[in-house]
Design a protein around this motif. Sequence first.
Motif, PDB file in Angstrom:
ATOM      1  N   ARG A 106       0.821  -1.219   0.000  1.00 47.35           N
ATOM      2  CA  ARG A 106       0.000   0.000   0.000  1.00 47.35           C
ATOM      3  C   ARG A 106       0.854   1.269   0.000  1.00 47.35           C
ATOM      4  O   ARG A 106       0.526   2.236  -0.669  1.00 47.35           O
ATOM      5  N   PHE A 107       1.937   1.241   0.771  1.00 47.13           N
ATOM      6  CA  PHE A 107       2.786   2.426   0.865  1.00 47.13           C
ATOM      7  C   PHE A 107       3.396   2.783  -0.483  1.00 47.13           C
ATOM      8  O   PHE A 107       3.382   3.945  -0.892  1.00 47.13           O
ATOM      9  N   THR A 108       3.930   1.809  -1.194  1.00 44.43           N
ATOM     10  CA  THR A 108       4.564   2.099  -2.484  1.00 44.43           C
ATOM     11  C   THR A 108       3.527   2.479  -3.541  1.00 44.43           C
ATOM     12  O   THR A 108       3.809   3.319  -4.398  1.00 44.43           O
ATOM     13  N   ILE A 109       2.335   1.899  -3.472  1.00 41.75           N
ATOM     14  CA  ILE A 109       1.275   2.301  -4.400  1.00 41.75           C
ATOM     15  C   ILE A 109       0.888   3.751  -4.134  1.00 41.75           C
ATOM     16  O   ILE A 109       0.679   4.534  -5.061  1.00 41.75           O
ATOM     17  N   THR A 110       0.816   4.127  -2.863  1.00 38.35           N
ATOM     18  CA  THR A 110       0.505   5.511  -2.508  1.00 38.35           C
ATOM     19  C   THR A 110       1.585   6.451  -3.006  1.00 38.35           C
ATOM     20  O   THR A 110       1.290   7.540  -3.520  1.00 38.35           O
ATOM     21  N   LEU A 111       2.854   6.055  -2.861  1.00 35.07           N
ATOM     22  CA  LEU A 111       3.950   6.884  -3.369  1.00 35.07           C
ATOM     23  C   LEU A 111       3.869   7.051  -4.883  1.00 35.07           C
ATOM     24  O   LEU A 111       4.081   8.152  -5.404  1.00 35.07           O
ATOM     25  N   LEU A 112       3.564   5.977  -5.595  1.00 37.05           N
ATOM     26  CA  LEU A 112       3.431   6.058  -7.047  1.00 37.05           C
ATOM     27  C   LEU A 112       2.284   6.990  -7.435  1.00 37.05           C
ATOM     28  O   LEU A 112       2.443   7.863  -8.295  1.00 37.05           O
ATOM     29  N   ALA A 113       1.125   6.823  -6.791  1.00 39.66           N
ATOM     30  CA  ALA A 113      -0.026   7.678  -7.104  1.00 39.66           C
ATOM     31  C   ALA A 113       0.283   9.140  -6.788  1.00 39.66           C
ATOM     32  O   ALA A 113      -0.075  10.038  -7.563  1.00 39.66           O
ATOM     33  N   SER A 114       0.970   9.394  -5.696  1.00 44.70           N
ATOM     34  CA  SER A 114       1.342  10.772  -5.345  1.00 44.70           C
ATOM     35  C   SER A 114       2.335  11.346  -6.334  1.00 44.70           C
ATOM     36  O   SER A 114       2.241  12.519  -6.712  1.00 44.70           O
ATOM     37  N   THR A 115       3.291  10.545  -6.756  1.00 52.10           N
ATOM     38  CA  THR A 115       4.285  10.996  -7.732  1.00 52.10           C
ATOM     39  C   THR A 115       3.611  11.358  -9.049  1.00 52.10           C
ATOM     40  O   THR A 115       3.920  12.381  -9.658  1.00 52.10           O
ATOM     41  N   ILE A 116       2.674  10.528  -9.482  1.00 48.52           N
ATOM     42  CA  ILE A 116       1.951  10.801 -10.725  1.00 48.52           C
ATOM     43  C   ILE A 116       1.156  12.101 -10.601  1.00 48.52           C
ATOM     44  O   ILE A 116       1.156  12.931 -11.507  1.00 48.52           O
ATOM     45  N   SER A 117       0.512  12.300  -9.450  1.00 51.98           N
ATOM     46  CA  SER A 117      -0.285  13.512  -9.260  1.00 51.98           C
ATOM     47  C   SER A 117       0.575  14.759  -9.096  1.00 51.98           C
ATOM     48  O   SER A 117       0.134  15.854  -9.420  1.00 51.98           O
ATOM     49  N   LEU A 118       1.784  14.608  -8.579  1.00 51.00           N
ATOM     50  CA  LEU A 118       2.690  15.753  -8.430  1.00 51.00           C
ATOM     51  C   LEU A 118       3.189  16.264  -9.769  1.00 51.00           C
ATOM     52  O   LEU A 118       3.496  17.443  -9.909  1.00 51.00           O
ATOM     53  N   THR A 119       3.279  15.384 -10.734  1.00 55.90           N
ATOM     54  CA  THR A 119       3.775  15.776 -12.045  1.00 55.90           C
ATOM     55  C   THR A 119       2.669  16.480 -12.810  1.00 55.90           C
ATOM     56  O   THR A 119       1.619  15.885 -13.057  1.00 55.90           O
ATOM     57  N   PRO A 120       2.852  17.745 -13.177  1.00 52.68           N
ATOM     58  CA  PRO A 120       1.800  18.475 -13.892  1.00 52.68           C
ATOM     59  C   PRO A 120       1.393  17.776 -15.192  1.00 52.68           C
ATOM     60  O   PRO A 120       2.227  17.256 -15.923  1.00 52.68           O
ATOM     61  N   GLY A 121       0.099  17.756 -15.434  1.00 53.80           N
ATOM     62  CA  GLY A 121      -0.428  17.125 -16.642  1.00 53.80           C
ATOM     63  C   GLY A 121      -0.978  15.742 -16.398  1.00 53.80           C
ATOM     64  O   GLY A 121      -1.652  15.183 -17.252  1.00 53.80           O
ATOM     65  N   THR A 122      -0.710  15.153 -15.227  1.00 55.27           N
ATOM     66  CA  THR A 122      -1.243  13.833 -14.903  1.00 55.27           C
ATOM     67  C   THR A 122      -1.800  13.840 -13.484  1.00 55.27           C
ATOM     68  O   THR A 122      -1.284  14.529 -12.605  1.00 55.27           O
ATOM     69  N   VAL A 123      -2.854  13.057 -13.293  1.00 55.15           N
ATOM     70  CA  VAL A 123      -3.482  12.920 -11.970  1.00 55.15           C
ATOM     71  C   VAL A 123      -3.884  11.472 -11.800  1.00 55.15           C
ATOM     72  O   VAL A 123      -4.523  10.893 -12.685  1.00 55.15           O
ATOM     73  N   SER A 124      -3.515  10.876 -10.677  1.00 54.35           N
ATOM     74  CA  SER A 124      -4.024   9.538 -10.392  1.00 54.35           C
ATOM     75  C   SER A 124      -5.417   9.714  -9.806  1.00 54.35           C
ATOM     76  O   SER A 124      -5.604  10.378  -8.797  1.00 54.35           O
ATOM     77  N   ALA A 125      -6.402   9.136 -10.462  1.00 56.25           N
ATOM     78  CA  ALA A 125      -7.796   9.402 -10.130  1.00 56.25           C
ATOM     79  C   ALA A 125      -8.411   8.338  -9.225  1.00 56.25           C
ATOM     80  O   ALA A 125      -9.267   8.661  -8.406  1.00 56.25           O
ATOM     81  N   ASN A 126      -7.982   7.084  -9.347  1.00 49.22           N
ATOM     82  CA  ASN A 126      -8.637   6.026  -8.591  1.00 49.22           C
ATOM     83  C   ASN A 126      -7.747   4.793  -8.535  1.00 49.22           C
ATOM     84  O   ASN A 126      -7.102   4.437  -9.510  1.00 49.22           O
ATOM     85  N   LEU A 127      -7.754   4.137  -7.382  1.00 49.22           N
ATOM     86  CA  LEU A 127      -7.117   2.833  -7.226  1.00 49.22           C
ATOM     87  C   LEU A 127      -8.237   1.816  -7.160  1.00 49.22           C
ATOM     88  O   LEU A 127      -9.171   1.958  -6.373  1.00 49.22           O
ATOM     89  N   ARG A 128      -8.165   0.801  -7.997  1.00 44.75           N
ATOM     90  CA  ARG A 128      -9.205  -0.232  -8.000  1.00 44.75           C
ATOM     91  C   ARG A 128      -9.227  -0.947  -6.650  1.00 44.75           C
ATOM     92  O   ARG A 128      -8.225  -1.024  -5.958  1.00 44.75           O
ATOM     93  N   MET A 129     -10.373  -1.466  -6.288  1.00 44.60           N
ATOM     94  CA  MET A 129     -10.540  -2.114  -4.984  1.00 44.60           C
ATOM     95  C   MET A 129      -9.593  -3.300  -4.802  1.00 44.60           C
ATOM     96  O   MET A 129      -9.143  -3.563  -3.698  1.00 44.60           O
ATOM     97  N   ASP A 130      -9.282  -3.996  -5.878  1.00 43.24           N
ATOM     98  CA  ASP A 130      -8.378  -5.139  -5.769  1.00 43.24           C
ATOM     99  C   ASP A 130      -6.914  -4.705  -5.703  1.00 43.24           C
ATOM    100  O   ASP A 130      -6.034  -5.538  -5.461  1.00 43.24           O
TER     101      ASP A 130
END
Length: 165
Positions: A106-130
């Motif tokens: 979970r921690f590394t997935i959160t870091l990846l999603a945050s990194t994607i959202s920090l980069t202008p032009g991309t936003v991580s919108a949703n993590l699937r339940m699985d």
Amino acid sequence: MIAPRSWLPTPVLSILLLLVWLLLVRSYAFGQFVLGGSLAILIPLLTHRFWDARPRIAKPFALLRFIFRVLGDIITANFEVAYLIINPWRKLKPHFIEYPLMLEERFTITLLASTISLTPGTVSANLRMDGKSLLIHALNVDDEEALINQIRERYERPLKEIYEC
């Protein structure tokens, strides 16, 4: 859950809490040091059972490289987004992408999603339940597969190397 190893389970957090307390009260009187120090010790001791396990950094130098790569990508992406906005005749191609994850923690997935959202032009919108895929919105996508490969090589593989090995 994290079991406290001593009366000071997280010394860095305790120092940070003391400094924030002193800044909030705007006083460096002895009584404020005592009260802030007491809170800085008690808060981590009372809340440790609610924390997730701390991740182990397997390769600290790879983490440093990753941080500099992300900072460089943020700067570059700022210029690219500014160029796209300044040039109104350019047709943007916004797109949602289903990104398959290799990461499991979970921690590394959160870091990846945050990194994607920090980069202008991309936003991580949703993590699937699985936890197997991440929905990403990109401002301008010419090739979906190229974007997936870029995220995988620039961000996900280094995070897997640093934390999950």
